[in-house]
Every structure is written in structure tokens, then in C-alpha cells.
Design an enzyme around this catalytic site. Sequence first.
Site, mmCIF file in Angstrom:
data_model
loop_
_atom_site.group_PDB
_atom_site.id
_atom_site.type_symbol
_atom_site.label_atom_id
_atom_site.label_comp_id
_atom_site.label_asym_id
_atom_site.label_seq_id
_atom_site.Cartn_x
_atom_site.Cartn_y
_atom_site.Cartn_z
ATOM 1 N N GLY A 23 9.864 -14.854 -50.869
ATOM 2 C CA GLY A 23 9.244 -14.045 -51.909
ATOM 3 C C GLY A 23 10.311 -13.407 -52.774
ATOM 4 O O GLY A 23 11.467 -13.283 -52.352
ATOM 5 N N GLY A 25 10.976 -10.168 -55.740
ATOM 6 C CA GLY A 25 10.500 -9.036 -56.518
ATOM 7 C C GLY A 25 11.451 -8.779 -57.666
ATOM 8 O O GLY A 25 12.318 -9.609 -57.956
ATOM 9 N N VAL A 26 11.301 -7.641 -58.343
ATOM 10 C CA VAL A 26 12.150 -7.322 -59.488
ATOM 11 C C VAL A 26 13.611 -7.207 -59.043
ATOM 12 O O VAL A 26 14.512 -7.742 -59.691
ATOM 13 C CB VAL A 26 11.709 -5.986 -60.148
ATOM 14 C CG1 VAL A 26 12.415 -5.781 -61.477
ATOM 15 C CG2 VAL A 26 10.193 -5.956 -60.329
ATOM 16 N N SER A 27 13.836 -6.509 -57.950
ATOM 17 C CA SER A 27 15.217 -6.296 -57.530
ATOM 18 C C SER A 27 15.472 -6.715 -56.094
ATOM 19 O O SER A 27 16.468 -6.345 -55.503
ATOM 20 C CB SER A 27 15.572 -4.818 -57.716
ATOM 21 O OG SER A 27 14.536 -4.046 -57.169
ATOM 22 N N SER A 28 14.545 -7.485 -55.541
ATOM 23 C CA SER A 28 14.750 -7.934 -54.171
ATOM 24 C C SER A 28 14.336 -9.388 -53.994
ATOM 25 O O SER A 28 13.499 -9.900 -54.721
ATOM 26 C CB SER A 28 13.961 -7.060 -53.201
ATOM 27 O OG SER A 28 12.590 -7.391 -53.246
ATOM 28 N N VAL A 30 13.277 -11.966 -50.715
ATOM 29 C CA VAL A 30 13.015 -12.048 -49.281
ATOM 30 C C VAL A 30 13.282 -13.480 -48.827
ATOM 31 O O VAL A 30 12.753 -14.429 -49.403
ATOM 32 C CB VAL A 30 11.566 -11.619 -48.946
ATOM 33 C CG1 VAL A 30 11.296 -11.768 -47.449
ATOM 34 C CG2 VAL A 30 11.316 -10.187 -49.400
ATOM 35 N N LYS A 45 14.774 -8.858 -46.429
ATOM 36 C CA LYS A 45 14.558 -8.392 -47.800
ATOM 37 C C LYS A 45 15.919 -7.928 -48.289
ATOM 38 O O LYS A 45 16.493 -6.970 -47.750
ATOM 39 C CB LYS A 45 13.530 -7.255 -47.809
ATOM 40 C CG LYS A 45 13.135 -6.758 -49.192
ATOM 41 C CD LYS A 45 11.947 -5.796 -49.075
ATOM 42 C CE LYS A 45 11.524 -5.196 -50.403
ATOM 43 N NZ LYS A 45 10.285 -4.384 -50.262
ATOM 44 N N ASP A 143 0.430 0.870 -52.581
ATOM 45 C CA ASP A 143 0.495 -0.492 -53.146
ATOM 46 C C ASP A 143 -0.217 -1.485 -52.229
ATOM 47 O O ASP A 143 0.287 -2.577 -51.961
ATOM 48 C CB ASP A 143 1.948 -0.899 -53.404
ATOM 49 C CG ASP A 143 2.060 -2.000 -54.468
ATOM 50 O OD1 ASP A 143 1.069 -2.238 -55.210
ATOM 51 O OD2 ASP A 143 3.129 -2.625 -54.562
ATOM 52 N N LYS A 145 -2.484 -4.272 -51.475
ATOM 53 C CA LYS A 145 -3.006 -5.438 -52.202
ATOM 54 C C LYS A 145 -2.721 -6.680 -51.351
ATOM 55 O O LYS A 145 -1.885 -6.627 -50.436
ATOM 56 C CB LYS A 145 -2.348 -5.560 -53.587
ATOM 57 C CG LYS A 145 -0.836 -5.682 -53.555
ATOM 58 C CD LYS A 145 -0.270 -5.875 -54.953
ATOM 59 C CE LYS A 145 1.240 -5.883 -54.952
ATOM 60 N NZ LYS A 145 1.806 -6.108 -56.277
ATOM 61 N N ASN A 148 0.734 -7.764 -50.283
ATOM 62 C CA ASN A 148 1.460 -6.911 -49.335
ATOM 63 C C ASN A 148 0.800 -6.869 -47.960
ATOM 64 O O ASN A 148 1.167 -6.067 -47.106
ATOM 65 C CB ASN A 148 1.602 -5.499 -49.904
ATOM 66 C CG ASN A 148 2.571 -5.481 -51.083
ATOM 67 O OD1 ASN A 148 3.442 -6.343 -51.180
ATOM 68 N ND2 ASN A 148 2.402 -4.510 -51.971
ATOM 69 N N ASP A 161 5.590 -3.744 -47.395
ATOM 70 C CA ASP A 161 5.995 -3.198 -48.698
ATOM 71 C C ASP A 161 5.662 -1.716 -48.852
ATOM 72 O O ASP A 161 4.746 -1.340 -49.572
ATOM 73 C CB ASP A 161 5.391 -4.018 -49.850
ATOM 74 C CG ASP A 161 6.125 -3.760 -51.157
ATOM 75 O OD1 ASP A 161 6.979 -2.848 -51.196
ATOM 76 O OD2 ASP A 161 5.848 -4.466 -52.143
ATOM 77 N N THR A 180 -0.472 -1.421 -58.637
ATOM 78 C CA THR A 180 -0.745 -2.681 -59.319
ATOM 79 C C THR A 180 -2.103 -2.566 -60.014
ATOM 80 O O THR A 180 -3.079 -2.154 -59.365
ATOM 81 C CB THR A 180 -0.756 -3.824 -58.276
ATOM 82 O OG1 THR A 180 0.496 -3.794 -57.563
ATOM 83 C CG2 THR A 180 -0.944 -5.178 -58.923
HETATM 84 P P1 ADP Z 1 8.532 -6.279 -53.173
HETATM 85 O O1 ADP Z 1 8.770 -4.816 -53.093
HETATM 86 O O2 ADP Z 1 9.546 -7.013 -53.985
HETATM 87 O O3 ADP Z 1 7.110 -6.628 -53.529
HETATM 88 P P2 ADP Z 1 7.854 -7.109 -50.442
HETATM 89 O O4 ADP Z 1 8.350 -6.350 -49.268
HETATM 90 O O5 ADP Z 1 6.417 -6.955 -50.813
HETATM 91 O O6 ADP Z 1 8.816 -6.797 -51.680
HETATM 92 O O7 ADP Z 1 8.157 -8.661 -50.216
HETATM 93 C C1 ADP Z 1 7.917 -9.584 -51.261
HETATM 94 C C2 ADP Z 1 7.253 -10.828 -50.726
HETATM 95 O O8 ADP Z 1 8.123 -11.492 -49.779
HETATM 96 C C3 ADP Z 1 5.957 -10.599 -49.953
HETATM 97 O O9 ADP Z 1 4.854 -10.460 -50.797
HETATM 98 C C4 ADP Z 1 5.908 -11.875 -49.100
HETATM 99 O O10 ADP Z 1 5.479 -12.974 -49.848
HETATM 100 C C5 ADP Z 1 7.377 -12.070 -48.733
HETATM 101 N N1 ADP Z 1 7.670 -11.380 -47.466
HETATM 102 C C6 ADP Z 1 8.076 -10.101 -47.336
HETATM 103 N N2 ADP Z 1 8.262 -9.768 -46.045
HETATM 104 C C7 ADP Z 1 7.938 -10.866 -45.323
HETATM 105 C C8 ADP Z 1 7.890 -11.157 -43.900
HETATM 106 N N3 ADP Z 1 8.209 -10.231 -42.991
HETATM 107 N N4 ADP Z 1 7.482 -12.396 -43.526
HETATM 108 C C9 ADP Z 1 7.144 -13.305 -44.444
HETATM 109 N N5 ADP Z 1 7.167 -13.106 -45.778
HETATM 110 C C10 ADP Z 1 7.555 -11.906 -46.234
HETATM 111 MG MG MG Z 2 5.304 -6.473 -52.531
#
Ligand code: ADP
Ligand code: MG
Length: 292
Positions: A23, A25-28, A30, A45, A143, A145, A148, A161, A180
Site C-alpha cells: 500500500g 500513502g502520501v508520505s508512507s 507499506v 510502514k 479515519d 473506512k 483501514n 491506521d 475521508t
Molecule cells: P496511510 O496512513 O498511508 O493510509 P496505512 O497504515 O493505512 O497508511 O497503510 C496503507 C495501506 O497499506 C493499507 O490501506 C493497506 O492496504 C496496506 N497495509 C497497511 N498495513 C498493513 C498490514 N499490516 N498488512 C497488510 N497490508 C497493510
Molecule cells: Mg490508511
Amino acid sequence: DPLPDKAAAKEFYARYEPKEVLGKGVSSTVRKCIEKESGKEFAAKIIDLTGADARESETLREATLREIEILRIVAGHPYIIELHDVFESDTFIFLVFELCKNGELFDYLTSVVTLSEKKTKYIMRQLLDALEYVHSKHIVHRDVKPENVLLDDNFNVKLTDFGFARVLQPGERLYELCGTPGYLAPELLKCNISESSLGYGMEVDIWACGVIMYTLLVGCPPFWHRKQMIMLRNIMEGKYSFTSPEWDDITDSPKDLIHRILVTDPERRITVREALHHPFFQIMHYQGKKFD
Ligand code: ADP
Ligand code: MG
């Protein structure tokens, strides 16, 4: 505690073998990774503190440290993501989580389009269980949704998240616009347009659960409109309906629960704990616990 040294990134790569991106995000980012010593899989992450200016980077670090602090407060619940390890350096922070092999509830829903009442019950009970625990620690998630809500090997929920989560002091109200669009509670939206607003609290999380539950059952969200302004107005007015034909074959119990959740006045809205006692979750029309 996180290691505050510059060698943390090296340390992470020494202990974990990075694999594919799960996955972004803007600054991360995973990534799946493998702990070399145990051969076990995890999800890392990786928060990149570079690129932004010094102030932005400091804000991001503070936000991430707050996320870690909150993850530790809510640790140990079966339906909340487990933080396994943390590495902190000047330029990166690595959060190593248990891996959820079945990904986001969002993607699962997209693949199956709608969920049966039975599966909706299974998912919603676990999500509400997780939130009841979060709220019991005086934390609001902000958040909630389907992106998450992750699913592990057994299709059990793992709420994740906590990037927008806050610990609330007794009587504290929040005023910040975050979350969101489709899942935002009316009082949160109004708090930015009304001078007399009293802010918002935990009730925003159960509202988002109502939006999720509606969406799981029929595959489309309750307030959706292609023009976002109209969608936001519909939310503030609590304007949604159980449209035909999608809702025709759905029983009264889930409709009644959604009706009690999507109440614009947060004081009259059902709480997470009350929702768990709603008849929807009491009727057992299946034997085992397994999600099939
Ligand atoms: P952000 O703050 O960028 O939304 P998240 O913690 O929600 O970060 O992680 C972004 C995405 O990465 C999640 O929506 C999911 O698709 C994937 N992801 C995050 N953590 C896990 C995990 N423990 N196992 C599998 N996928 C994950
Ligand atoms: Mg998220």
C-alpha cells in the site's frame, strides 16, 4: 522504545528483507517484509521524512510518534493491528506490523461487490469490538473506512491506521477537519461552517461504521453523489435512503441498526457499545464462528 540513532535504517534492513509494496500513502509506503531470524512475514510502514522542508518533516515525525504511542495504548486486542517493532532515524521511521494476508476490506468488498447479512454481521461485530476498546481508552480513531480495516489469514478484522487518532482529555472536543469525505460525520463537517459548533468527539467513529455497514450490504455508499459538495450536504442533512431494488431483500434488523447509527445529532446517535447490543448481533443464524 524506538532507537533514536541514525543507524536505525541500517538496522531495519539488517533484520528484515523487504518485499513487494502492499500500500502507498502520501508520505508512507507499506511493504511486505520477512524477519530474517524467524523467517516470519510482516508489513513495514516506511515513513519518509525527507523531501519535505525541515518544519514539515518535524510535523510528520511528531505525527508518527503520536501514532506509535496510540498503537501501544490499544495494543493486545484481537481485532486491532499489532505493532511488532519500530525503528526511528533522522530520515525514516519504520513501523513493523503483523501482516494481514487478506488485505483491505475495501478490496475484498470490490471483489465480491456485496456481503451477505451474515458476513456483514461477522465483520461489523469485530470492527465494533475493536472500536469499543479504542473508545474505552478515550481514543477517537477519526479515519474508520474499509481501506483501514484489514483482514488476516482467517478473515478476522484488524483495525489499522491510527494516523489521525487522538487521545481525548475528559470533556475535550475536537474541531479539526480530517478523515475521508464519504465517511465524515455531520457534526465534524458542520464544525467548520458554524460559529456556534461544539466540536466533535468519539461519535464520529460510529457514524463511519454506519457508512461502512450500509456499503457492505449493497455495494454502494449511502450519501454518494458525483458532485462532492452535494454529497457533503446530504451527509449534513442525514439524507439517505434504503433504495429499491438493492434493499428489497434485506431484513429489518440491519436497516434498524443503520437507522440508529446514521443520526445527524451525535447525542442521539447510538454508541459503539449500544450498537453491539443491537438485535442484529444477537440473532444467530449460523453455527460456528467461521467466515465462509
Ligand atoms: P496511510 O496512513 O498511508 O493510509 P496505512 O497504515 O493505512 O497508511 O497503510 C496503507 C495501506 O497499506 C493499507 O490501506 C493497506 O492496504 C496496506 N497495509 C497497511 N498495513 C498493513 C498490514 N499490516 N498488512 C497488510 N497490508 C497493510
Ligand atoms: Mg490508511
